[in-house]
Design a protein around this motif. Sequence first.
Motif, PDB file in Angstrom:
ATOM      1  N   ILE A 146      30.459   8.227  16.405  1.00  0.00           N
ATOM      2  CA  ILE A 146      29.871   9.526  16.751  1.00  0.00           C
ATOM      3  C   ILE A 146      30.956  10.398  17.368  1.00  0.00           C
ATOM      4  N   ILE A 147      31.103  11.607  16.839  1.00  0.00           N
ATOM      5  CA  ILE A 147      32.023  12.580  17.429  1.00  0.00           C
ATOM      6  C   ILE A 147      31.281  13.901  17.637  1.00  0.00           C
ATOM      7  N   HIS A 148      31.863  14.779  18.435  1.00  0.00           N
ATOM      8  CA  HIS A 148      31.242  16.087  18.677  1.00  0.00           C
ATOM      9  C   HIS A 148      32.241  17.193  18.380  1.00  0.00           C
ATOM     10  N   ARG A 149      31.904  18.055  17.457  1.00  0.00           N
ATOM     11  CA  ARG A 149      32.779  19.161  17.070  1.00  0.00           C
ATOM     12  C   ARG A 149      32.754  20.249  18.141  1.00  0.00           C
ATOM     13  N   PRO A 150      33.913  20.707  18.615  1.00  0.00           N
ATOM     14  CA  PRO A 150      33.946  21.768  19.630  1.00  0.00           C
ATOM     15  C   PRO A 150      33.126  22.975  19.208  1.00  0.00           C
ATOM     16  N   ASP A 151      32.322  23.480  20.146  1.00  0.00           N
ATOM     17  CA  ASP A 151      31.403  24.569  19.795  1.00  0.00           C
ATOM     18  C   ASP A 151      31.173  25.464  21.009  1.00  0.00           C
ATOM     19  N   LEU A 152      29.977  26.034  21.094  1.00  0.00           N
ATOM     20  CA  LEU A 152      29.647  27.035  22.108  1.00  0.00           C
ATOM     21  C   LEU A 152      29.985  26.581  23.520  1.00  0.00           C
TER      22      LEU A 152
ATOM     23  N   ASP B 104      34.649  23.754  37.901  1.00  0.00           N
ATOM     24  CA  ASP B 104      33.302  23.218  38.106  1.00  0.00           C
ATOM     25  C   ASP B 104      32.830  22.411  36.904  1.00  0.00           C
ATOM     26  N   LEU B 105      33.313  22.777  35.726  1.00  0.00           N
ATOM     27  CA  LEU B 105      32.920  22.082  34.504  1.00  0.00           C
ATOM     28  C   LEU B 105      33.917  20.980  34.129  1.00  0.00           C
ATOM     29  N   LEU B 106      34.819  20.660  35.065  1.00  0.00           N
ATOM     30  CA  LEU B 106      35.723  19.496  34.979  1.00  0.00           C
ATOM     31  C   LEU B 106      36.813  19.649  33.926  1.00  0.00           C
ATOM     32  N   PHE B 107      37.246  20.884  33.675  1.00  0.00           N
ATOM     33  CA  PHE B 107      38.381  21.130  32.801  1.00  0.00           C
ATOM     34  C   PHE B 107      39.511  21.742  33.615  1.00  0.00           C
ATOM     35  N   ASP B 108      40.745  21.402  33.235  1.00  0.00           N
ATOM     36  CA  ASP B 108      41.900  21.943  33.930  1.00  0.00           C
ATOM     37  C   ASP B 108      42.196  23.380  33.532  1.00  0.00           C
ATOM     38  N   ASP B 109      41.721  23.799  32.368  1.00  0.00           N
ATOM     39  CA  ASP B 109      42.000  25.148  31.883  1.00  0.00           C
ATOM     40  C   ASP B 109      40.999  25.482  30.784  1.00  0.00           C
ATOM     41  N   VAL B 110      41.035  26.728  30.311  1.00  0.00           N
ATOM     42  CA  VAL B 110      40.211  27.105  29.161  1.00  0.00           C
ATOM     43  C   VAL B 110      40.889  26.611  27.880  1.00  0.00           C
ATOM     44  N   LEU B 111      40.107  26.479  26.816  1.00  0.00           N
ATOM     45  CA  LEU B 111      40.628  25.973  25.555  1.00  0.00           C
ATOM     46  C   LEU B 111      40.637  27.052  24.482  1.00  0.00           C
ATOM     47  N   TRP B 112      41.541  26.908  23.527  1.00  0.00           N
ATOM     48  CA  TRP B 112      41.551  27.730  22.323  1.00  0.00           C
ATOM     49  C   TRP B 112      40.596  27.035  21.345  1.00  0.00           C
ATOM     50  N   VAL B 113      39.341  27.467  21.346  1.00  0.00           N
ATOM     51  CA  VAL B 113      38.285  26.726  20.661  1.00  0.00           C
ATOM     52  C   VAL B 113      38.489  26.716  19.149  1.00  0.00           C
TER      53      VAL B 113
ATOM     54  N   GLN C  81      39.777  23.267  14.384  1.00  0.00           N
ATOM     55  CA  GLN C  81      40.622  22.927  13.239  1.00  0.00           C
ATOM     56  C   GLN C  81      41.186  21.519  13.393  1.00  0.00           C
ATOM     57  N   GLN C  82      41.701  21.225  14.580  1.00  0.00           N
ATOM     58  CA  GLN C  82      42.276  19.905  14.818  1.00  0.00           C
ATOM     59  C   GLN C  82      41.196  18.816  14.768  1.00  0.00           C
TER      60      GLN C  82
ATOM     61  N   GLU D  45      40.332  18.001  11.231  1.00  0.00           N
ATOM     62  CA  GLU D  45      41.369  17.152  10.641  1.00  0.00           C
ATOM     63  C   GLU D  45      41.186  15.702  11.094  1.00  0.00           C
ATOM     64  N   PHE D  46      40.830  15.529  12.345  1.00  0.00           N
ATOM     65  CA  PHE D  46      40.571  14.192  12.878  1.00  0.00           C
ATOM     66  C   PHE D  46      39.412  13.527  12.135  1.00  0.00           C
ATOM     67  N   GLY D  47      38.326  14.277  11.925  1.00  0.00           N
ATOM     68  CA  GLY D  47      37.193  13.742  11.196  1.00  0.00           C
ATOM     69  C   GLY D  47      37.565  13.344   9.776  1.00  0.00           C
ATOM     70  N   ASP D  48      38.398  14.170   9.136  1.00  0.00           N
ATOM     71  CA  ASP D  48      38.840  13.854   7.776  1.00  0.00           C
ATOM     72  C   ASP D  48      39.672  12.570   7.748  1.00  0.00           C
ATOM     73  N   LEU D  49      40.525  12.387   8.756  1.00  0.00           N
ATOM     74  CA  LEU D  49      41.327  11.168   8.819  1.00  0.00           C
ATOM     75  C   LEU D  49      40.435   9.928   8.940  1.00  0.00           C
ATOM     76  N   LEU D  50      39.391  10.034   9.745  1.00  0.00           N
ATOM     77  CA  LEU D  50      38.466   8.911   9.878  1.00  0.00           C
ATOM     78  C   LEU D  50      37.781   8.611   8.548  1.00  0.00           C
ATOM     79  N   ARG D  51      37.292   9.662   7.895  1.00  0.00           N
ATOM     80  CA  ARG D  51      36.603   9.454   6.614  1.00  0.00           C
ATOM     81  C   ARG D  51      37.545   8.893   5.558  1.00  0.00           C
ATOM     82  N   ASP D  52      38.808   9.343   5.592  1.00  0.00           N
ATOM     83  CA  ASP D  52      39.792   8.808   4.636  1.00  0.00           C
ATOM     84  C   ASP D  52      39.994   7.305   4.819  1.00  0.00           C
TER      85      ASP D  52
END
Length: 351
Positions: free
Chosen positions: A28-34, A46-55, A60-61, A64-71
């Motif tokens: 089970i994986i979770h694709r970055p979203d809202l 407060d949400l336990l992240f060190d910084d904001v992310l480039w969502v 995209q990354q 690619e990870f999901g595709d590698l698993l399926r491959d």
Amino acid sequence: MTSVIGDGAATATRFGVHSEVGKLRRVIIHRPDLELKRLTPNNHDDLLFDDVLWVRRARQQHDEFGDLLRDRGVEVLYLETLLAETLAQPDARKWVLDSAVTSFTVGAGMFDEIRAYMDEVDAVTLADHLIGGLTVREAGELLKVGTGAIAKGSLVVSASEEDDFVLRPLPNSYFTRDPSAWIFGGVVVNPMYWPARRLEALNVEAIYRFHPSFRDAGFEFWYSREDEGESFGRVSSEGGDIMPIGNRTVAIGMSERTTGQMIEKIALALFRKGAADRVIAAGMTRDRAHMHLDTVFTFLDRDAVTLFPNVVDSITAYSVRPADKEGELEVTRETSFLDAIKDALSIKNLR
């Protein structure tokens, strides 16, 4: 970042993890979203992240990870899809909302309106709210009354800005390894250390209890929310500390995030069903620099690991076994963590 739910001899209808290095079959994986878009410079701590992310780039990354698993022949399941399919069932929806949307989470002043909306909204949208959260502004728009009208009956809203959260997002849902941990033929639904993460485990447990692919699969719950009772908020465990290393042995980090009390509960549950003979508790310093056992010690093969020597050398290891009397434990302090691992796996050298 993944919740492994199938390895080794697992079949299409069986779930379990029997080794750290067996053949991975299902995950089970979770694709970055809202929920990650909700991170701001003001709230990321407060949400336990060190910084904001480039969502966008994170997605995209992740794809690619999901595709590698399926491959590699791995069946990839998505958390948000499983949750939406689960919430399409009325009993599952009620089970989740009775814990996620209460007077303690959204406030008594707007509980009735928010709960009525979530009782009726479609399952996909509801899953988005349960992971991505809900702001004061969005609540006003969805309820078609405006924030001013809601504020008249809600102290929570009156004291909030429009971008504040009525229902907090769960950006750490991305780390699907932590809310649950599969150990041999069963699963631990973890009582998370930080309050900001506890509803992640609720979503995961709903899937395991109600989703058509899981509900009749016959696996054990070594620990779940139903076991909490008076222990709620007093004990904690997270999947990054839990390693079913094989040979009927589980290694568990006693760390910043996982308490000795929870390790004992897990051990007793395993021993009661004859699922394991030994739990190796790895006593670590309690700090965020190495919050989980798998951040400092990870298997690569049956006899090969990566590790941080200074941290691993400082681990105080204990072997926990079933005592002669049922329901009691026998605890032995080990000379070293690595020696305990080698002994449990019956190997002479650990590369």
